[in-house]
Design an enzyme around this catalytic site. Sequence first.
Site, PDB file in Angstrom:
ATOM      1  N   TYR A 218      10.317  -6.113  17.517  1.00  0.00           N
ATOM      2  CA  TYR A 218      10.634  -5.891  16.095  1.00  0.00           C
ATOM      3  C   TYR A 218      11.981  -6.541  15.722  1.00  0.00           C
ATOM      4  O   TYR A 218      12.096  -7.231  14.711  1.00  0.00           O
ATOM      5  CB  TYR A 218      10.660  -4.386  15.832  1.00  0.00           C
ATOM      6  CG  TYR A 218      10.914  -4.001  14.396  1.00  0.00           C
ATOM      7  CD1 TYR A 218       9.911  -4.105  13.442  1.00  0.00           C
ATOM      8  CD2 TYR A 218      12.158  -3.505  13.989  1.00  0.00           C
ATOM      9  CE1 TYR A 218      10.139  -3.736  12.118  1.00  0.00           C
ATOM     10  CE2 TYR A 218      12.388  -3.128  12.679  1.00  0.00           C
ATOM     11  CZ  TYR A 218      11.373  -3.243  11.747  1.00  0.00           C
ATOM     12  OH  TYR A 218      11.600  -2.883  10.434  1.00  0.00           O
TER      13      TYR A 218
ATOM     14  N   VAL B  55      -1.442 -10.925   6.261  1.00  0.00           N
ATOM     15  CA  VAL B  55      -0.490 -12.029   6.123  1.00  0.00           C
ATOM     16  C   VAL B  55      -0.375 -12.910   7.370  1.00  0.00           C
ATOM     17  O   VAL B  55       0.195 -13.992   7.300  1.00  0.00           O
ATOM     18  CB  VAL B  55       0.926 -11.539   5.722  1.00  0.00           C
ATOM     19  CG1 VAL B  55       0.928 -10.930   4.335  1.00  0.00           C
ATOM     20  CG2 VAL B  55       1.504 -10.589   6.763  1.00  0.00           C
TER      21      VAL B  55
ATOM     22  N   SER C  92      15.833  -6.308   8.535  1.00  0.00           N
ATOM     23  CA  SER C  92      16.202  -4.938   8.935  1.00  0.00           C
ATOM     24  C   SER C  92      17.590  -4.959   9.563  1.00  0.00           C
ATOM     25  O   SER C  92      17.996  -5.957  10.168  1.00  0.00           O
ATOM     26  CB  SER C  92      15.213  -4.405   9.979  1.00  0.00           C
ATOM     27  OG  SER C  92      15.710  -3.202  10.528  1.00  0.00           O
TER      28      SER C  92
ATOM     29  N   LYS D 219      12.771  -9.548  13.071  1.00  0.00           N
ATOM     30  CA  LYS D 219      13.645  -9.343  11.908  1.00  0.00           C
ATOM     31  C   LYS D 219      14.860 -10.274  11.958  1.00  0.00           C
ATOM     32  O   LYS D 219      15.357 -10.717  10.922  1.00  0.00           O
ATOM     33  CB  LYS D 219      14.076  -7.874  11.828  1.00  0.00           C
ATOM     34  CG  LYS D 219      12.913  -6.924  11.539  1.00  0.00           C
ATOM     35  CD  LYS D 219      12.274  -7.226  10.189  1.00  0.00           C
ATOM     36  CE  LYS D 219      11.151  -6.297   9.828  1.00  0.00           C
ATOM     37  NZ  LYS D 219      10.550  -6.598   8.523  1.00  0.00           N
TER      38      LYS D 219
ATOM     39  N   SER E 202       0.816  -1.215   0.000  1.00  0.00           N
ATOM     40  CA  SER E 202       0.000   0.000   0.000  1.00  0.00           C
ATOM     41  C   SER E 202       0.852   1.268   0.000  1.00  0.00           C
ATOM     42  O   SER E 202       0.421   2.315  -0.443  1.00  0.00           O
ATOM     43  CB  SER E 202      -0.947   0.006   1.199  1.00  0.00           C
ATOM     44  OG  SER E 202      -0.217   0.161   2.385  1.00  0.00           O
ATOM     45  N   ARG E 203       2.073   1.176   0.499  1.00  0.00           N
ATOM     46  CA  ARG E 203       2.939   2.366   0.587  1.00  0.00           C
ATOM     47  C   ARG E 203       4.383   1.942   0.820  1.00  0.00           C
ATOM     48  O   ARG E 203       4.688   0.750   0.915  1.00  0.00           O
ATOM     49  CB  ARG E 203       2.456   3.273   1.731  1.00  0.00           C
ATOM     50  CG  ARG E 203       2.422   2.566   3.069  1.00  0.00           C
ATOM     51  CD  ARG E 203       2.097   3.498   4.220  1.00  0.00           C
ATOM     52  NE  ARG E 203       2.339   2.800   5.450  1.00  0.00           N
ATOM     53  CZ  ARG E 203       1.391   2.201   6.171  1.00  0.00           C
ATOM     54  NH1 ARG E 203       0.145   2.245   5.758  1.00  0.00           N
ATOM     55  NH2 ARG E 203       1.696   1.572   7.291  1.00  0.00           N
TER      56      ARG E 203
ATOM     57  N   ILE F  75      15.650   4.052   6.231  1.00  0.00           N
ATOM     58  CA  ILE F  75      15.151   4.412   4.903  1.00  0.00           C
ATOM     59  C   ILE F  75      14.210   5.595   5.031  1.00  0.00           C
ATOM     60  O   ILE F  75      13.365   5.641   5.928  1.00  0.00           O
ATOM     61  CB  ILE F  75      14.415   3.205   4.256  1.00  0.00           C
ATOM     62  CG1 ILE F  75      15.347   1.982   4.176  1.00  0.00           C
ATOM     63  CG2 ILE F  75      13.866   3.567   2.884  1.00  0.00           C
ATOM     64  CD1 ILE F  75      16.637   2.192   3.413  1.00  0.00           C
TER      65      ILE F  75
ATOM     66  N   ALA G 184      13.511  -8.984  17.260  1.00  0.00           N
ATOM     67  CA  ALA G 184      13.389 -10.451  17.308  1.00  0.00           C
ATOM     68  C   ALA G 184      12.733 -10.956  16.029  1.00  0.00           C
ATOM     69  O   ALA G 184      13.153 -11.976  15.461  1.00  0.00           O
ATOM     70  CB  ALA G 184      12.580 -10.871  18.537  1.00  0.00           C
TER      71      ALA G 184
HETATM   72  P1  NAP Z   1       5.215   0.988   5.999  1.00  0.00           P
HETATM   73  O1  NAP Z   1       5.273   2.231   5.178  1.00  0.00           O
HETATM   74  O2  NAP Z   1       4.679   1.053   7.373  1.00  0.00           O
HETATM   75  O3  NAP Z   1       4.398  -0.115   5.155  1.00  0.00           O
HETATM   76  C1  NAP Z   1       4.157  -1.378   5.688  1.00  0.00           C
HETATM   77  C2  NAP Z   1       3.287  -2.137   4.741  1.00  0.00           C
HETATM   78  O4  NAP Z   1       2.950  -3.401   5.342  1.00  0.00           O
HETATM   79  C3  NAP Z   1       1.982  -1.425   4.439  1.00  0.00           C
HETATM   80  O5  NAP Z   1       1.705  -1.571   3.077  1.00  0.00           O
HETATM   81  C4  NAP Z   1       0.970  -2.189   5.278  1.00  0.00           C
HETATM   82  O6  NAP Z   1      -0.314  -2.235   4.696  1.00  0.00           O
HETATM   83  C5  NAP Z   1       1.554  -3.583   5.248  1.00  0.00           C
HETATM   84  N1  NAP Z   1       1.026  -4.408   6.314  1.00  0.00           N
HETATM   85  C6  NAP Z   1       0.989  -4.152   7.647  1.00  0.00           C
HETATM   86  N2  NAP Z   1       0.398  -5.143   8.304  1.00  0.00           N
HETATM   87  C7  NAP Z   1       0.030  -6.060   7.373  1.00  0.00           C
HETATM   88  C8  NAP Z   1      -0.629  -7.309   7.422  1.00  0.00           C
HETATM   89  N3  NAP Z   1      -1.065  -7.836   8.577  1.00  0.00           N
HETATM   90  N4  NAP Z   1      -0.844  -7.980   6.270  1.00  0.00           N
HETATM   91  C9  NAP Z   1      -0.437  -7.458   5.092  1.00  0.00           C
HETATM   92  N5  NAP Z   1       0.197  -6.283   4.967  1.00  0.00           N
HETATM   93  C10 NAP Z   1       0.422  -5.591   6.103  1.00  0.00           C
HETATM   94  O7  NAP Z   1       6.652   0.307   6.118  1.00  0.00           O
HETATM   95  P2  NAP Z   1       7.983   0.458   5.235  1.00  0.00           P
HETATM   96  O8  NAP Z   1       8.837   1.475   5.889  1.00  0.00           O
HETATM   97  O9  NAP Z   1       7.664   0.590   3.798  1.00  0.00           O
HETATM   98  O10 NAP Z   1       8.642  -0.962   5.526  1.00  0.00           O
HETATM   99  C11 NAP Z   1       8.434  -2.099   4.700  1.00  0.00           C
HETATM  100  C12 NAP Z   1       9.249  -3.262   5.249  1.00  0.00           C
HETATM  101  O11 NAP Z   1      10.611  -2.855   5.369  1.00  0.00           O
HETATM  102  C13 NAP Z   1       8.803  -3.682   6.641  1.00  0.00           C
HETATM  103  O12 NAP Z   1       8.915  -5.075   6.773  1.00  0.00           O
HETATM  104  C14 NAP Z   1       9.796  -2.982   7.544  1.00  0.00           C
HETATM  105  O13 NAP Z   1       9.940  -3.638   8.756  1.00  0.00           O
HETATM  106  C15 NAP Z   1      11.064  -3.058   6.691  1.00  0.00           C
HETATM  107  N6  NAP Z   1      12.054  -2.040   7.037  1.00  0.00           N
HETATM  108  C16 NAP Z   1      11.795  -0.699   6.921  1.00  0.00           C
HETATM  109  C17 NAP Z   1      12.776   0.231   7.243  1.00  0.00           C
HETATM  110  C18 NAP Z   1      12.550   1.712   7.114  1.00  0.00           C
HETATM  111  O14 NAP Z   1      13.425   2.485   7.499  1.00  0.00           O
HETATM  112  N7  NAP Z   1      11.429   2.164   6.569  1.00  0.00           N
HETATM  113  C19 NAP Z   1      14.023  -0.212   7.696  1.00  0.00           C
HETATM  114  C20 NAP Z   1      14.257  -1.574   7.816  1.00  0.00           C
HETATM  115  C21 NAP Z   1      13.267  -2.481   7.461  1.00  0.00           C
HETATM  116  P3  NAP Z   1      -1.501  -1.288   5.188  1.00  0.00           P
HETATM  117  O15 NAP Z   1      -1.120   0.095   4.788  1.00  0.00           O
HETATM  118  O16 NAP Z   1      -2.653  -1.808   4.441  1.00  0.00           O
HETATM  119  O17 NAP Z   1      -1.601  -1.482   6.689  1.00  0.00           O
END
Ligand code: NAP
Length: 245
Positions: free
Chosen positions: A153, A62, A140, A157, A13-14, A186, A155
């Site tokens: 979180y 999921v 992560s 990852k 979604s984003r 990010i 644990a």
């Molecule tokens: P985000 O903007 O919060 O997006 C998370 C996405 O996961 C959203 O599309 C959300 O959908 C979806 N989601 C949440 N719960 C869900 C569920 N139960 N079933 C299916 N989809 C679900 O996060 P992001 O920053 O893009 O991060 C994406 C991934 O990268 C994550 O795994 C995060 O832990 C990892 N990560 C991010 C960073 C960072 O700095 N941003 C760093 C390290 C790792 P909805 O909008 O519909 O809820």
Amino acid sequence: MVQGKVALVTGTSRGIGRSIALALAAQGAKIVAAGVSLEATENLVAEIKASGAEAVAVQCNVSSATEVEQLVKVAKETFGRIDILVNNAGITRDGLLLRMKDKDWDAVLDINLKGAFLCTRAVAKLMTKQRSGRIINISSVVGQMGNAGQANYCASKAGLIGLTRSNARELAKRNITVNAVAPGFISTAMTDALPEDKQQELAAQIPLARLGSVDDIAYTVLFLASDQAGYITGQVIGVNGGMYM
Ligand code: NAP
């Protein structure tokens, strides 16, 4: 690189998931976009279709085995196969250990780790029959380093890294590769909203002195998903500006 392949991406979604889906579609992959917010997922699919690629949106939490089975069924009915799985969906419920609520521990583990297990189990059945596949788990840097206030979180990852390596060993004989990408900090809507001095504080911890972009992650995933990455499995690729090495 991924022309004509079918890619299932969760959490589109984003943020990072959206960027991954767009990058794969731009290179000719057909996208199964899965997320909780159907409207946002459908908007992404409309954008992909407008660019001339194929895509389908599926509402899926999921952490539900039933919904994941349904997701994979729709993917198979729509495109006949799944070549690439990106386990990207993830949440945070931060808090210091002594105050961490059971429900916050459970929610993070259920979505971040069990969700990846459920999706992998369901998709691997297809990939095993196809005798090929690419699975990419979004971990992560804090799963590698730890982080105060994020026991749940981190644990989840770190668990994803164990899941990646075990699945890589188990599925290798079926020509399925399994790798993890471990993003550092990010730049997303969340970090963009931080005051300038906070952003500088984050950047000061990074040798490359800046936050990464969602595209930095998407291009790494794109490479791991490609035919050209066929000899890479069980690896954790850090995309963190040198923050952890
Ligand atoms: P985000 O903007 O919060 O997006 C998370 C996405 O996961 C959203 O599309 C959300 O959908 C979806 N989601 C949440 N719960 C869900 C569920 N139960 N079933 C299916 N989809 C679900 O996060 P992001 O920053 O893009 O991060 C994406 C991934 O990268 C994550 O795994 C995060 O832990 C990892 N990560 C991010 C960073 C960072 O700095 N941003 C760093 C390290 C790792 P909805 O909008 O519909 O809820």
